[in-house]
Each structure stands twice: as structure tokens, then as C-alpha cells.
Design a protein around this motif. Structure first.
Motif, PDB file in Angstrom:
ATOM      1  N   SER A  56       0.788  -7.206  -0.133  1.00  0.00           N
ATOM      2  CA  SER A  56      -0.063  -7.640  -1.257  1.00  0.00           C
ATOM      3  C   SER A  56      -0.449  -6.449  -2.129  1.00  0.00           C
ATOM      4  O   SER A  56      -0.352  -6.507  -3.362  1.00  0.00           O
ATOM      5  CB  SER A  56      -1.334  -8.314  -0.738  1.00  0.00           C
ATOM      6  OG  SER A  56      -0.989  -9.414   0.078  1.00  0.00           O
ATOM      7  N   VAL A  57      -0.881  -5.371  -1.479  1.00  0.00           N
ATOM      8  CA  VAL A  57      -1.304  -4.181  -2.231  1.00  0.00           C
ATOM      9  C   VAL A  57      -0.130  -3.620  -3.033  1.00  0.00           C
ATOM     10  O   VAL A  57      -0.250  -3.341  -4.237  1.00  0.00           O
ATOM     11  CB  VAL A  57      -1.882  -3.111  -1.273  1.00  0.00           C
ATOM     12  CG1 VAL A  57      -2.048  -1.782  -1.976  1.00  0.00           C
ATOM     13  CG2 VAL A  57      -3.202  -3.581  -0.702  1.00  0.00           C
ATOM     14  N   ALA A  58       1.028  -3.489  -2.377  1.00  0.00           N
ATOM     15  CA  ALA A  58       2.207  -2.950  -3.076  1.00  0.00           C
ATOM     16  C   ALA A  58       2.599  -3.846  -4.240  1.00  0.00           C
ATOM     17  O   ALA A  58       2.900  -3.373  -5.346  1.00  0.00           O
ATOM     18  CB  ALA A  58       3.377  -2.809  -2.094  1.00  0.00           C
ATOM     19  N   GLY A  59       2.590  -5.165  -4.003  1.00  0.00           N
ATOM     20  CA  GLY A  59       2.964  -6.123  -5.046  1.00  0.00           C
ATOM     21  C   GLY A  59       1.986  -6.090  -6.219  1.00  0.00           C
ATOM     22  O   GLY A  59       2.408  -6.116  -7.384  1.00  0.00           O
ATOM     23  N   ILE A  60       0.696  -6.017  -5.920  1.00  0.00           N
ATOM     24  CA  ILE A  60      -0.314  -6.020  -6.987  1.00  0.00           C
ATOM     25  C   ILE A  60      -0.236  -4.735  -7.818  1.00  0.00           C
ATOM     26  O   ILE A  60      -0.325  -4.766  -9.048  1.00  0.00           O
ATOM     27  CB  ILE A  60      -1.728  -6.217  -6.385  1.00  0.00           C
ATOM     28  CG1 ILE A  60      -1.868  -7.669  -5.889  1.00  0.00           C
ATOM     29  CG2 ILE A  60      -2.811  -5.910  -7.411  1.00  0.00           C
ATOM     30  CD1 ILE A  60      -3.081  -7.916  -5.018  1.00  0.00           C
ATOM     31  N   VAL A  61      -0.044  -3.613  -7.151  1.00  0.00           N
ATOM     32  CA  VAL A  61       0.074  -2.339  -7.880  1.00  0.00           C
ATOM     33  C   VAL A  61       1.298  -2.376  -8.798  1.00  0.00           C
ATOM     34  O   VAL A  61       1.252  -1.944  -9.950  1.00  0.00           O
ATOM     35  CB  VAL A  61       0.145  -1.149  -6.900  1.00  0.00           C
ATOM     36  CG1 VAL A  61       0.489   0.137  -7.624  1.00  0.00           C
ATOM     37  CG2 VAL A  61      -1.167  -0.984  -6.148  1.00  0.00           C
ATOM     38  N   PHE A  62       2.399  -2.934  -8.271  1.00  0.00           N
ATOM     39  CA  PHE A  62       3.621  -3.053  -9.082  1.00  0.00           C
ATOM     40  C   PHE A  62       3.398  -3.981 -10.272  1.00  0.00           C
ATOM     41  O   PHE A  62       3.864  -3.726 -11.388  1.00  0.00           O
ATOM     42  CB  PHE A  62       4.770  -3.563  -8.211  1.00  0.00           C
ATOM     43  CG  PHE A  62       6.109  -3.564  -8.894  1.00  0.00           C
ATOM     44  CD1 PHE A  62       6.883  -4.716  -8.979  1.00  0.00           C
ATOM     45  CD2 PHE A  62       6.625  -2.405  -9.464  1.00  0.00           C
ATOM     46  CE1 PHE A  62       8.118  -4.706  -9.611  1.00  0.00           C
ATOM     47  CE2 PHE A  62       7.851  -2.383 -10.104  1.00  0.00           C
ATOM     48  CZ  PHE A  62       8.595  -3.553 -10.174  1.00  0.00           C
ATOM     49  N   ALA A  63       2.640  -5.062 -10.041  1.00  0.00           N
ATOM     50  CA  ALA A  63       2.344  -6.012 -11.108  1.00  0.00           C
ATOM     51  C   ALA A  63       1.509  -5.340 -12.202  1.00  0.00           C
ATOM     52  O   ALA A  63       1.783  -5.500 -13.398  1.00  0.00           O
ATOM     53  CB  ALA A  63       1.605  -7.219 -10.536  1.00  0.00           C
ATOM     54  N   ILE A  64       0.491  -4.591 -11.777  1.00  0.00           N
ATOM     55  CA  ILE A  64      -0.384  -3.909 -12.746  1.00  0.00           C
ATOM     56  C   ILE A  64       0.411  -2.897 -13.559  1.00  0.00           C
ATOM     57  O   ILE A  64       0.278  -2.806 -14.789  1.00  0.00           O
ATOM     58  CB  ILE A  64      -1.572  -3.233 -12.024  1.00  0.00           C
ATOM     59  CG1 ILE A  64      -2.500  -4.301 -11.429  1.00  0.00           C
ATOM     60  CG2 ILE A  64      -2.354  -2.331 -12.983  1.00  0.00           C
ATOM     61  CD1 ILE A  64      -3.551  -3.766 -10.488  1.00  0.00           C
ATOM     62  N   ALA A  65       1.278  -2.149 -12.866  1.00  0.00           N
ATOM     63  CA  ALA A  65       2.107  -1.163 -13.566  1.00  0.00           C
ATOM     64  C   ALA A  65       3.019  -1.844 -14.583  1.00  0.00           C
ATOM     65  O   ALA A  65       3.193  -1.356 -15.710  1.00  0.00           O
ATOM     66  CB  ALA A  65       2.926  -0.372 -12.552  1.00  0.00           C
ATOM     67  N   SER A  66       3.583  -2.993 -14.209  1.00  0.00           N
ATOM     68  CA  SER A  66       4.486  -3.722 -15.117  1.00  0.00           C
ATOM     69  C   SER A  66       3.738  -4.227 -16.331  1.00  0.00           C
ATOM     70  O   SER A  66       4.233  -4.158 -17.457  1.00  0.00           O
ATOM     71  CB  SER A  66       5.129  -4.897 -14.378  1.00  0.00           C
ATOM     72  OG  SER A  66       5.864  -4.445 -13.283  1.00  0.00           O
ATOM     73  N   MET A  67       2.518  -4.770 -16.082  1.00  0.00           N
ATOM     74  CA  MET A  67       1.730  -5.303 -17.203  1.00  0.00           C
ATOM     75  C   MET A  67       1.272  -4.180 -18.116  1.00  0.00           C
ATOM     76  O   MET A  67       1.184  -4.360 -19.333  1.00  0.00           O
ATOM     77  CB  MET A  67       0.534  -6.085 -16.661  1.00  0.00           C
ATOM     78  CG  MET A  67       0.968  -7.418 -16.049  1.00  0.00           C
ATOM     79  SD  MET A  67      -0.299  -8.213 -15.073  1.00  0.00           S
ATOM     80  CE  MET A  67      -1.432  -8.712 -16.336  1.00  0.00           C
ATOM     81  N   PHE A  68       1.027  -3.032 -17.539  1.00  0.00           N
ATOM     82  CA  PHE A  68       0.648  -1.859 -18.328  1.00  0.00           C
ATOM     83  C   PHE A  68       1.787  -1.462 -19.262  1.00  0.00           C
ATOM     84  O   PHE A  68       1.574  -0.957 -20.361  1.00  0.00           O
ATOM     85  CB  PHE A  68       0.284  -0.710 -17.384  1.00  0.00           C
ATOM     86  CG  PHE A  68      -0.252   0.505 -18.082  1.00  0.00           C
ATOM     87  CD1 PHE A  68       0.522   1.661 -18.207  1.00  0.00           C
ATOM     88  CD2 PHE A  68      -1.529   0.510 -18.611  1.00  0.00           C
ATOM     89  CE1 PHE A  68       0.030   2.776 -18.846  1.00  0.00           C
ATOM     90  CE2 PHE A  68      -2.030   1.633 -19.256  1.00  0.00           C
ATOM     91  CZ  PHE A  68      -1.245   2.774 -19.379  1.00  0.00           C
ATOM     92  N   LEU A  69       3.041  -1.727 -18.803  1.00  0.00           N
ATOM     93  CA  LEU A  69       4.217  -1.386 -19.607  1.00  0.00           C
ATOM     94  C   LEU A  69       4.700  -2.539 -20.465  1.00  0.00           C
ATOM     95  O   LEU A  69       5.789  -2.480 -21.032  1.00  0.00           O
ATOM     96  CB  LEU A  69       5.359  -0.920 -18.677  1.00  0.00           C
ATOM     97  CG  LEU A  69       5.104   0.416 -17.973  1.00  0.00           C
ATOM     98  CD1 LEU A  69       6.152   0.657 -16.901  1.00  0.00           C
ATOM     99  CD2 LEU A  69       5.100   1.564 -18.968  1.00  0.00           C
ATOM    100  N   GLY A  70       3.895  -3.608 -20.547  1.00  0.00           N
ATOM    101  CA  GLY A  70       4.223  -4.677 -21.493  1.00  0.00           C
ATOM    102  C   GLY A  70       4.572  -6.028 -20.915  1.00  0.00           C
ATOM    103  O   GLY A  70       4.833  -6.964 -21.674  1.00  0.00           O
ATOM    104  N   ALA A  71       4.578  -6.154 -19.604  1.00  0.00           N
ATOM    105  CA  ALA A  71       4.896  -7.464 -19.013  1.00  0.00           C
ATOM    106  C   ALA A  71       3.736  -8.432 -19.250  1.00  0.00           C
ATOM    107  O   ALA A  71       2.583  -8.023 -19.372  1.00  0.00           O
ATOM    108  CB  ALA A  71       5.160  -7.323 -17.518  1.00  0.00           C
ATOM    109  N   THR A  72       4.070  -9.732 -19.295  1.00  0.00           N
ATOM    110  CA  THR A  72       3.033 -10.751 -19.479  1.00  0.00           C
ATOM    111  C   THR A  72       2.317 -11.003 -18.151  1.00  0.00           C
ATOM    112  O   THR A  72       2.717 -10.465 -17.113  1.00  0.00           O
ATOM    113  CB  THR A  72       3.666 -12.062 -19.955  1.00  0.00           C
ATOM    114  OG1 THR A  72       4.603 -12.493 -18.948  1.00  0.00           O
ATOM    115  CG2 THR A  72       4.402 -11.878 -21.280  1.00  0.00           C
ATOM    116  N   ALA A  73       1.289 -11.862 -18.214  1.00  0.00           N
ATOM    117  CA  ALA A  73       0.551 -12.199 -16.994  1.00  0.00           C
ATOM    118  C   ALA A  73       1.464 -12.901 -15.992  1.00  0.00           C
ATOM    119  O   ALA A  73       1.416 -12.636 -14.791  1.00  0.00           O
ATOM    120  CB  ALA A  73      -0.642 -13.089 -17.336  1.00  0.00           C
ATOM    121  N   ILE A  74       2.303 -13.800 -16.504  1.00  0.00           N
ATOM    122  CA  ILE A  74       3.252 -14.500 -15.623  1.00  0.00           C
ATOM    123  C   ILE A  74       4.232 -13.501 -15.015  1.00  0.00           C
ATOM    124  O   ILE A  74       4.578 -13.589 -13.831  1.00  0.00           O
ATOM    125  CB  ILE A  74       4.018 -15.596 -16.402  1.00  0.00           C
ATOM    126  CG1 ILE A  74       3.051 -16.685 -16.856  1.00  0.00           C
ATOM    127  CG2 ILE A  74       5.125 -16.200 -15.553  1.00  0.00           C
ATOM    128  CD1 ILE A  74       3.653 -17.716 -17.774  1.00  0.00           C
TER     129      ILE A  74
END
Lengths: 82, 228
Positions: free
Chosen positions: B189-207
Motif C-alpha cells: 500500500s505504501v509503495a503503491g500510494i507513493v508511486f501514485a503521488i509521484a505520478s500525479m505530481f508529474l501530471g497523472a489524473t486522480a484515476i
């Protein structure tokens, strides 16, 4: 062991037909379900199943051959005791 | 052998093989096409799974798997109708790519058998998990491009080599440090959430962010299943 051979034939022959027979011929034979690429994929998957079945047969053959000398040794030992 | 472990083994090996293959493709300017990736995944997965389930996992089954999957995929390529304009895009339908695919599959197969050993460390675990997560990350980007109206040719430009390698390094670092966490669900969960935050920081949407949680979390949990 015999099931491996049966599955190899049951999967392999239709797999080869679906993969290698001309699509127009397949349609003429009434096997024209889906698109050509879908039939090829189904055929390839059936060929994989057939191949693995043959591998399983060979594995079982190896195992049964390896067990035979062990059984012979047990019989020899028991006959010496008498 | 029971069904679950061969299934998990086959999923991870197939994903990892796809990762190496996709990297090789972009490095040699060969098109990474979503349709072919999906077909390649299906064929290689079925090959590895059936052999792992019915024959076993080891050196000889590994060699047979490494030869069977790529050969079957080559047969598909030769017989199927092209779904990408081959005058515009170069794809991996040459015989040489059978060798490339076989080497990639053999490498990841060996890595997965190392992870299965009781005394395997975080290094092999992080490498396998990050390799398994990369094609899911890449595939998600290709899917979004297609979903938003992009053409097949557009999906081949989803990631450049440098972007893919950076993503792989980020995934590896996250998996390595998450493996120190005793509870695998928390680590995933922690690894996935950190990766998600990093992706959104680089322009990914919430989905896209939510998808990234699963992109890393699922292979992480599956890899921990291999060690059990």
C-alpha cells in the motif's frame, strides 16, 4: 499417462487446423467464428496445450522408467534373504 | 503442484519478460503495440503457467518455457493479419526476436526462482516486482491514449526509453524499501500510494493515481506470495 496423449491429439489437431488452414477454407467448413486473428490465437493456445501434454507424457514416462530398477532391486534383496 | 503458486509464478514471469521486451523494443526503435503486447502476454502466460503447473518449476521446465512461449508467439505473428501498418512501423516479427524473447523470459524465470528461495534477499525481490510493475504502468498509459481517441500508432510512443528506465528505477527503489516492512499489505500500500503521488505530481489524473496504486501493489503482493 494415456490422458496426456489423448489431450495432445484433441488439442493439437484443432489447434493446427485453426492456426495453419487458410481462413477462407475455415469459413467454408463452418469454422469461421470470430475474426481471423482470434482463430489464430485460439489455435496457438491449443497447440501450446498439446505440446505441454506431450511434455507431461515424457515426464511421466521418465518417472516410470526410473522406478523400475528400484523395484527390481527390492525383489532381488528379498529373494536373497530366503 | 497446486494451482495458485504456478499461476502467480506465471503472472510475474510473463510481466517481467514483457518489461525487458518493451525496453528492448524502444531501445531498437521497434514499435510497442498494445494489441501485440496483449497477445504476447496471453501466449507466454499460458506457456509458463501450464508447464509450471503440470511439469514443475526448475531448470528444464524453465528452458522449455523460454523456448515454447516465444516460438508460439512467432507462429502467431507469421499467421495473423497485421494490426499495425508495417510500412510505417517496424515490429518484432523477425526470427531474431524469438531469441530476444527467449533470453528475456529465461532471465526473469531465473529471477523468479531465486525469489522463491527462503534465503533470497530484497535485491531480487525488488528487481522482480519492479519488472512486473513496469508493463502494467506502461500498459495503463497506452490504454489511456487509446481510450482518449489515440490511434494504434500513437500508443507506440507512450514511453521513451529514458522515461521507461526512470520509471523502472523509481519502482525498484520503492519496492526495495517497502520490502523492509514486515507486513506485506502495508508495504504494498505504501509503495503503491507513493508511486501514485509521484505520478500525479508529474501530471497523472486522480484515476491514473488510483491505477498506479494497483500497478505497483498487485505485483508486490504476488511476489510476496512466491516467497511463502
Amino acid at each position: 499417462m494415456k490422458w496426456s496423449i489423448i489431450i495432445a491429439f484433441v488439442a493439437g489437431i484443432p489447434g493446427a487446423i485453426l492456426t495453419f488452414v487458410d481462413p477462407r477454407t475455415l469459413v467454408a467448413w463452418g469454422l469461421g467464428f470470430g475474426r481471423h486473428n482470434d482463430r489464430v490465437l485460439a489455435g496457438v493456445l491449443l497447440l501450446i496445450i498439446a505440446f505441454v501434454s506431450i511434455c507431461k507424457f515424457l515426464t511421466l514416462l521418465n518417472t516410470s522408467t526410473a522406478e523400475k530398477p528400484a523395484r527390481k532391486n527390492i525383489r532381488k534383496k528379498s529373494s536373497r534373504k530366503k | 503442484m497446486k494451482l495458485w503458486k504456478p499461476f502467480v509464478f506465471a503472472v510475474l514471469v510473463t510481466l517481467g519478460m514483457n518489461a525487458l521486451d518493451m525496453l528492448f523494443h524502444v531501445a531498437t526503435e521497434t514499435a510497442v503495440h498494445l494489441n501485440y503486447v496483449a497477445v504476447k502476454f496471453t501466449i507466454v502466460f499460458v506457456s509458463v503457467f501450464l508447464i509450471a503447473w503440470l511439469i514443475g518449476i526448475g531448470r528444464t521446465p524453465g528452458i522449455v518455457s523460454a523456448l515454447l512461449g516465444p516460438t508460439a508467439f512467432y507462429i502467431y505473428y507469421r499467421v495473423a493479419t497485421p494490426t499495425l501498418d508495417r510500412s510505417l512501423f517496424r515490429i518484432d516479427d523477425a526470427v531474431l526476436y524469438v531469441v530476444v524473447h527467449a533470453i528475456a523470459l529465461a532471465l526473469v524465470y531465473w529471477l523468479a526462482t531465486r525469489v522463491m528461495k527462503k534465503d533470497s534477499g530484497s535485491l531480487s525481490f525488488a528487481t522482480l516486482t519492479s519488472l512486473a510493475a513496469l508493463p502494467l504502468h506502461w500498459g495503463w498509459i497506452m490504454f489511456v491514449i487509446k481510450w482518449t481517441g489515440g490511434l494504434d500508432g500513437d500508443t507506440t510512443k507512450a514511453l521513451t526509453l529514458s522515461a521507461a528506465l526512470i520509471a523502472l528505477v523509481v519502482l525498484w527503489v520503492l519496492c526495495y524499501f517497502a520490502s523492509w516492512v514486515a507486513n506485506r499489505w502495508i508495504g504494498a500500500s505504501v509503495a503503491g500510494i507513493v508511486f501514485a503521488i509521484a505520478s500525479m505530481f508529474l501530471g497523472a489524473t486522480a484515476i491514473g493515481g488510483v491505477a498506479r496504486v494497483f500497478v505497483l501493489g498487485v505485483p508486490y503482493v504476488l511476489a510476496t506470495e512466491l516467497k511463502r
